[in-house]
Design a protein around this motif. Sequence first.
Motif, PDB file in Angstrom:
ATOM      1  N   PRO A  26      11.179  -7.440  -2.819  1.00 12.69           N
ATOM      2  CA  PRO A  26      10.655  -6.956  -1.531  1.00 12.69           C
ATOM      3  C   PRO A  26      10.166  -8.134  -0.686  1.00 12.69           C
ATOM      4  O   PRO A  26       9.655  -9.128  -1.203  1.00 12.69           O
ATOM      5  CB  PRO A  26       9.484  -6.054  -1.934  1.00 12.69           C
ATOM      6  N   SER A  27      10.295  -8.007   0.620  1.00  5.65           N
ATOM      7  CA  SER A  27       9.817  -9.069   1.514  1.00  5.65           C
ATOM      8  C   SER A  27       8.311  -9.000   1.716  1.00  5.65           C
ATOM      9  O   SER A  27       7.677 -10.001   2.044  1.00  5.65           O
ATOM     10  CB  SER A  27      10.509  -8.958   2.879  1.00  5.65           C
ATOM     11  N   MET A  28       7.726  -7.832   1.524  1.00  5.70           N
ATOM     12  CA  MET A  28       6.287  -7.658   1.695  1.00  5.70           C
ATOM     13  C   MET A  28       5.626  -7.652   0.314  1.00  5.70           C
ATOM     14  O   MET A  28       6.203  -7.194  -0.667  1.00  5.70           O
ATOM     15  CB  MET A  28       5.972  -6.363   2.442  1.00  5.70           C
ATOM     16  N   SER A  29       4.388  -8.148   0.261  1.00  6.35           N
ATOM     17  CA  SER A  29       3.750  -8.377  -1.039  1.00  6.35           C
ATOM     18  C   SER A  29       2.773  -7.291  -1.459  1.00  6.35           C
ATOM     19  O   SER A  29       2.337  -7.279  -2.608  1.00  6.35           O
ATOM     20  CB  SER A  29       3.013  -9.716  -1.026  1.00  6.35           C
ATOM     21  N   LYS A  30       2.428  -6.370  -0.551  1.00  8.32           N
ATOM     22  CA  LYS A  30       1.399  -5.387  -0.872  1.00  8.32           C
ATOM     23  C   LYS A  30       1.985  -3.987  -1.027  1.00  8.32           C
ATOM     24  O   LYS A  30       3.031  -3.670  -0.461  1.00  8.32           O
ATOM     25  CB  LYS A  30       0.312  -5.375   0.212  1.00  8.32           C
ATOM     26  N   THR A  31       1.274  -3.185  -1.793  1.00  4.74           N
ATOM     27  CA  THR A  31       1.715  -1.818  -2.043  1.00  4.74           C
ATOM     28  C   THR A  31       1.814  -1.041  -0.735  1.00  4.74           C
ATOM     29  O   THR A  31       0.958  -1.144   0.140  1.00  4.74           O
ATOM     30  CB  THR A  31       0.734  -1.100  -2.985  1.00  4.74           C
ATOM     31  N   GLY A  32       2.895  -0.258  -0.623  1.00  4.79           N
ATOM     32  CA  GLY A  32       3.066   0.629   0.516  1.00  4.79           C
ATOM     33  C   GLY A  32       3.515  -0.023   1.798  1.00  4.79           C
ATOM     34  O   GLY A  32       3.794   0.677   2.782  1.00  4.79           O
ATOM     35  N   GLU A  33       3.580  -1.354   1.848  1.00  7.04           N
ATOM     36  CA  GLU A  33       4.000  -2.025   3.079  1.00  7.04           C
ATOM     37  C   GLU A  33       5.497  -1.819   3.310  1.00  7.04           C
ATOM     38  O   GLU A  33       6.274  -1.660   2.365  1.00  7.04           O
ATOM     39  CB  GLU A  33       3.693  -3.517   3.016  1.00  7.04           C
ATOM     40  N   VAL A  34       5.887  -1.838   4.571  1.00  5.51           N
ATOM     41  CA  VAL A  34       7.284  -1.645   4.950  1.00  5.51           C
ATOM     42  C   VAL A  34       7.868  -2.973   5.407  1.00  5.51           C
ATOM     43  O   VAL A  34       7.291  -3.663   6.254  1.00  5.51           O
ATOM     44  CB  VAL A  34       7.416  -0.584   6.055  1.00  5.51           C
ATOM     45  N   PHE A  71      22.454  -9.473  -0.418  1.00  2.00           N
ATOM     46  CA  PHE A  71      22.290  -8.808   0.868  1.00  2.00           C
ATOM     47  C   PHE A  71      20.871  -8.265   0.948  1.00  2.00           C
ATOM     48  O   PHE A  71      20.124  -8.236  -0.049  1.00  2.00           O
ATOM     49  CB  PHE A  71      23.318  -7.684   1.044  1.00  2.00           C
ATOM     50  N   SER A  72      20.480  -7.874   2.138  1.00  2.82           N
ATOM     51  CA  SER A  72      19.159  -7.287   2.333  1.00  2.82           C
ATOM     52  C   SER A  72      19.305  -5.979   3.093  1.00  2.82           C
ATOM     53  O   SER A  72      20.280  -5.765   3.824  1.00  2.82           O
ATOM     54  CB  SER A  72      18.233  -8.240   3.099  1.00  2.82           C
ATOM     55  N   LEU A  73      18.323  -5.111   2.908  1.00  2.00           N
ATOM     56  CA  LEU A  73      18.330  -3.816   3.571  1.00  2.00           C
ATOM     57  C   LEU A  73      16.924  -3.536   4.080  1.00  2.00           C
ATOM     58  O   LEU A  73      15.927  -3.962   3.494  1.00  2.00           O
ATOM     59  CB  LEU A  73      18.812  -2.726   2.623  1.00  2.00           C
ATOM     60  N   SER A  74      16.870  -2.825   5.182  1.00  2.00           N
ATOM     61  CA  SER A  74      15.579  -2.451   5.752  1.00  2.00           C
ATOM     62  C   SER A  74      15.757  -1.177   6.584  1.00  2.00           C
ATOM     63  O   SER A  74      16.884  -0.875   7.009  1.00  2.00           O
ATOM     64  CB  SER A  74      15.037  -3.584   6.633  1.00  2.00           C
ATOM     65  N   PRO A  75      14.715  -0.385   6.822  1.00  2.00           N
ATOM     66  CA  PRO A  75      13.333  -0.598   6.383  1.00  2.00           C
ATOM     67  C   PRO A  75      13.136  -0.113   4.944  1.00  2.00           C
ATOM     68  O   PRO A  75      13.569   0.982   4.583  1.00  2.00           O
ATOM     69  CB  PRO A  75      12.527   0.262   7.356  1.00  2.00           C
ATOM     70  N   PHE A  76      12.489  -0.965   4.148  1.00  2.00           N
ATOM     71  CA  PHE A  76      12.197  -0.629   2.752  1.00  2.00           C
ATOM     72  C   PHE A  76      10.691  -0.530   2.581  1.00  2.00           C
ATOM     73  O   PHE A  76       9.949  -1.433   2.981  1.00  2.00           O
ATOM     74  CB  PHE A  76      12.750  -1.703   1.820  1.00  2.00           C
ATOM     75  N   GLN A  77      10.255   0.570   2.008  1.00  2.00           N
ATOM     76  CA  GLN A  77       8.819   0.749   1.760  1.00  2.00           C
ATOM     77  C   GLN A  77       8.515   0.410   0.307  1.00  2.00           C
ATOM     78  O   GLN A  77       9.125   0.948  -0.616  1.00  2.00           O
ATOM     79  CB  GLN A  77       8.375   2.169   2.053  1.00  2.00           C
ATOM     80  N   ASN A  78       7.571  -0.506   0.121  1.00  2.00           N
ATOM     81  CA  ASN A  78       7.168  -0.890  -1.232  1.00  2.00           C
ATOM     82  C   ASN A  78       6.609   0.300  -2.004  1.00  2.00           C
ATOM     83  O   ASN A  78       6.065   1.238  -1.407  1.00  2.00           O
ATOM     84  CB  ASN A  78       6.103  -1.983  -1.184  1.00  2.00           C
ATOM     85  N   PRO A  79       6.701   0.262  -3.328  1.00  2.00           N
ATOM     86  CA  PRO A  79       6.035   1.288  -4.133  1.00  2.00           C
ATOM     87  C   PRO A  79       4.549   1.334  -3.814  1.00  2.00           C
ATOM     88  O   PRO A  79       3.959   0.347  -3.357  1.00  2.00           O
ATOM     89  CB  PRO A  79       6.294   0.828  -5.569  1.00  2.00           C
ATOM     90  N   TYR A  80       3.942   2.463  -4.093  1.00  2.00           N
ATOM     91  CA  TYR A  80       2.523   2.645  -3.788  1.00  2.00           C
ATOM     92  C   TYR A  80       1.611   2.086  -4.883  1.00  2.00           C
ATOM     93  O   TYR A  80       0.404   2.330  -4.859  1.00  2.00           O
ATOM     94  CB  TYR A  80       2.206   4.122  -3.588  1.00  2.00           C
ATOM     95  N   SER A  81       2.165   1.371  -5.842  1.00  2.00           N
ATOM     96  CA  SER A  81       1.317   0.790  -6.889  1.00  2.00           C
ATOM     97  C   SER A  81       1.918  -0.537  -7.332  1.00  2.00           C
ATOM     98  O   SER A  81       3.045  -0.882  -6.963  1.00  2.00           O
ATOM     99  CB  SER A  81       1.200   1.731  -8.093  1.00  2.00           C
ATOM    100  N   THR A  82       1.139  -1.260  -8.141  1.00  2.00           N
ATOM    101  CA  THR A  82       1.589  -2.549  -8.660  1.00  2.00           C
ATOM    102  C   THR A  82       2.367  -2.398  -9.961  1.00  2.00           C
ATOM    103  O   THR A  82       2.670  -3.392 -10.622  1.00  2.00           O
ATOM    104  CB  THR A  82       0.390  -3.473  -8.905  1.00  2.00           C
TER     105      THR A  82
END
Length: 632
Positions: free
Chosen positions: A187-195, A271-282
């Motif tokens: 994931p490009s974002m490091s925190k839970t739930g981030e898009v 390849f990359s895809l978006s928008p991807f929402q991170n899981p809600y937990s670690t």
Amino acid sequence: TWGFLNTEASAMLAFKNFSCLFAVLLILVPWSYAQTEIFGVLTSDVMTIGQSGTYRFQINKFGTAAVPTGSRIEITFPADYVVSSLPTTPSCNGADGTRVASSANTQLICSFSGSKLTITDAFSDGSKTYNDDSAIVTVGLIRNPLSTKPTANFGLSIINTGFLLSVQSEFTFTAEKGVLSALTLTPSMSKTGEVGALSVSLTPTNQISAGGQVSIKFPSDKANGGISGTGTDVVCTNASGTSLSCTYDNAQSVLVVSGLFPSASTSSVSFSLSPFQNPYSTASITDYTVTTLSNNYGIDELKGTVKVSQPNALSSLLFKGNSQTVGVGESFQATLTVITTNPLYSGNLVAFTLPSVFRIRASPSVAALGSSLTSVTLGTPVVSGQTIRISLTGSTGFPLRGGINITLLISTIIAPPSTQTATGFAVMTTRADQSVIDSVVGGSFTAVAGRLTEAPTISFNPTRINSNSIFTINFKPNNTLLTTSGVRITFPDEMTVPTVSQVLCQSSVTYRCTTSGKSVTVSNLFGSNFISGTQFTVNLDIGLVTPPTTQTLPVTIATLYDVTVGDIVDSDTSGRITATVGGLNANAISIVPSNLSTGASTRYSFTFVLANPLLAGGSITVTLPNDVTIPN
């Protein structure tokens, strides 16, 4: 003799003889030479595409007709198999009625001619009648097709001396997908739930045909991450930033990406895809299935893992006592308030860790306040060290949206043992496996000081003003103290307190005194951990000087939990000091009137030496005998 019969008779007689001969011929032809219906079942000990294994052909025969000795088996492989990859000298074995009924895995003579496999001695034992219902032949090693597409039909025949005994060509073989050589999901974002975006890198094991695709099956549970929204705005790009064609099936949570394989290849792709929402937990989420496709059939597949390194933040953390003030060591109810960022699902937990200075009752209770958790059932609090965990469950109302206010009433907690401000309250929302959803560390709490069990008493000797005196203080603590605890005595500003550090407070005691300003801190006073109720006496012989006046002045006595920190446990300001007057030297007083005549009006001169300093603003009072008249 037959020749003398008439033509009609001759014809009839000839027909009779032919009929008899035909009947005899029908009887003499063995029944087993009639075509027999058979069907085949094909399995392999290795089902993966492109891998070689031993094929097991089970030939099932209908009816009771026996297979003649010397018959051969012919198996024609479909065009899905590359002829050049078929072994020229395969290993063939028979069992279950083939060649020797009682001996399994008996080697047979077989060979390939193009795509046709011929087994010449499958029924070569002349002493045996091959009328079993089935025969099994194993052939190895055969390389599986390079796709999971079902093959065309196999041809299966049993032939004897040019006569076809049976034909069946209605069974196929379907290989199973291979395994990708490598797969990473980042994931490009490091925190839970981030898009943000999801980067995908994979290496095929088996060749992907030109125009091949990649599919990603996302977790069905949105809490485990996936395409944000319904997927109508999904964008896919390759490693160089070129747009790719991608379609998303929201109902199946499947994304198919095209354009990665312009020609047949086994090379790595990214390849990359978006928008991807991170899981809600670690937690490590392993429900991402990535598959390479050729002509819409699976080639290689592997489950990938998405893990987010940081929880998102809870906000507005507030921890406070449910009453206006909470004294040190008191049992009290507390309210804990946070605002969530990510949604919460049934089975999630709220966990909060109190600083170590708090104590938690063995069986605390926790209740929800406010309207945000009205449909939620709180589980029984589970205590582990300084952490309390409460599960959130319910059949309705979930998931709880992000951004809600959670307020919990906690009973009962024991306040810190001193007035030192407690910080570092840790609050988390977690999954049942304790992987973190949101978290925060913050908040503060300060207990107010307790009071001594009784008012302290203070005595000193000598008691005169401006005297270097020995002070004796008696006090009775109300709360628990440790061997590292002490007492601080703060004298009035009018007194003189010498500067000392770690000196014996009196020659006959073991405790030590250190001064700072008008305060004396006594350490090494408690020889063991102390529980309230014991009277303590402190003797101070360190050069304290009594006040310069007889005014009654306050003294503050405070017990300290740790003398090195100075945090107060009990405090009392009811101590008092009242010094007595000093005395003038009677021999140094001179009283001289200007006129010694009786009844005369005169001026008196008073001469004396002060025993103590007279402060600015002070006064001198002279009281005359009654027989001396003072005019108005």
